[in-house]
Design a protein around this motif. Structure first.
Motif, PDB file in Angstrom:
ATOM      1  N   MET A   1     -14.693  12.547  27.134  1.00 54.63           N
ATOM      2  CA  MET A   1     -13.934  13.649  26.527  1.00 54.63           C
ATOM      3  C   MET A   1     -14.597  14.992  26.798  1.00 54.63           C
ATOM      4  O   MET A   1     -13.926  15.971  27.135  1.00 54.63           O
ATOM      5  CB  MET A   1     -13.794  13.427  25.022  1.00 54.63           C
TER       6      MET A   1
ATOM      7  N   ALA B   1      -8.099  20.713  25.638  1.00 54.28           N
ATOM      8  CA  ALA B   1      -8.517  20.134  24.360  1.00 54.28           C
ATOM      9  C   ALA B   1      -7.489  19.128  23.859  1.00 54.28           C
ATOM     10  O   ALA B   1      -7.843  18.056  23.362  1.00 54.28           O
ATOM     11  CB  ALA B   1      -8.730  21.241  23.330  1.00 54.28           C
TER      12      ALA B   1
ATOM     13  N   SER C   1     -12.971  17.811  29.223  1.00 53.10           N
ATOM     14  CA  SER C   1     -12.646  19.152  28.714  1.00 53.10           C
ATOM     15  C   SER C   1     -13.225  20.235  29.605  1.00 53.10           C
ATOM     16  O   SER C   1     -12.572  21.252  29.867  1.00 53.10           O
ATOM     17  CB  SER C   1     -13.181  19.316  27.288  1.00 53.10           C
TER      18      SER C   1
ATOM     19  N   ALA D   1      -8.308  15.265  23.446  1.00 53.33           N
ATOM     20  CA  ALA D   1      -8.195  14.710  22.088  1.00 53.33           C
ATOM     21  C   ALA D   1      -7.274  13.497  22.097  1.00 53.33           C
ATOM     22  O   ALA D   1      -7.545  12.486  21.433  1.00 53.33           O
ATOM     23  CB  ALA D   1      -7.683  15.770  21.120  1.00 53.33           C
ATOM     24  N   SER D   2      -6.200  13.561  22.875  1.00 50.19           N
ATOM     25  CA  SER D   2      -5.286  12.422  22.994  1.00 50.19           C
ATOM     26  C   SER D   2      -5.981  11.235  23.653  1.00 50.19           C
ATOM     27  O   SER D   2      -5.856  10.098  23.186  1.00 50.19           O
ATOM     28  CB  SER D   2      -4.043  12.820  23.803  1.00 50.19           C
TER      29      SER D   2
ATOM     30  N   GLY E   1      -9.146  10.691  23.639  1.00 47.99           N
ATOM     31  CA  GLY E   1     -10.127  10.219  22.664  1.00 47.99           C
ATOM     32  C   GLY E   1      -9.505   9.351  21.584  1.00 47.99           C
ATOM     33  O   GLY E   1     -10.043   8.297  21.231  1.00 47.99           O
ATOM     34  N   MET E   2      -8.373   9.767  21.048  1.00 46.31           N
ATOM     35  CA  MET E   2      -7.718   8.987  19.992  1.00 46.31           C
ATOM     36  C   MET E   2      -7.250   7.634  20.511  1.00 46.31           C
ATOM     37  O   MET E   2      -7.395   6.609  19.840  1.00 46.31           O
ATOM     38  CB  MET E   2      -6.539   9.755  19.392  1.00 46.31           C
TER      39      MET E   2
END
Length: 145
Positions: A29, A47, A33, A51-52, A54-55
């Protein structure tokens, strides 16, 4: 017909595997980024994409962990989610509502941008929810030991 394998609780190696996967996901991540921020996505788009990613990665790690954990640990987490996380969310929401509706806070909040205030409110609710969850989880194990 062979005997089924007896249940074996996840040990230290499983813990290290989950932590290692989490660390690797964080590294991906962070690097993603950095590499995506100078593209057409920009900082905000990079970001959002990372973040997507990462989730989705965290959900995959949690599913792997959940499949290996025993029934007692599952029950402790479900109980803590309901009896700790839900009241924690309510308390956090009440705190945010009291803050934004209180005349006493106007001067204190005036120096913040609106997006920062939203992030602070969401962060506060999450922290209180996690605190409630953690306390309920500890309580569940304490009364069963």
């Amino acid at each position: 017909m062979s005997d089924p394998k007896p249940y074996r609780a996840p040990g230290f190696r499983s813990f290290l595997a989950v932590m290692g996967l989490s660390l690797l996901l964080g590294l991906i991540m962070g690097l993603g980024s950095i590499f995506l921020q100078d593209t057409a996505l920009g900082d905000a788009g990079a970001a959002l994409v990372m973040a997507s990613v990462g989730m989705i990665g965290i959900i995959a790690i949690v599913v792997l962990w959940w499949r290996r954990v025993d029934e007692a640990a599952r029950e402790a987490h479900k109980w803590a989610w309901w009896w700790g996380g839900s009241p924690g969310m309510a308390v956090g929401g009440i705190g945010v509502m009291a803050l934004i509706n209180g005349d006493w806070a106007d001067a204190w909040l005036a120096g913040f941008e609106p997006d920062t205030l939203v992030a602070l409110g969401v962060g506060f609710v999450l922290i209180v929810q996690i605190l409630g969850y953690t306390l309920a989880w500890l309580w569940w194990w304490a009364v069963r030991r």
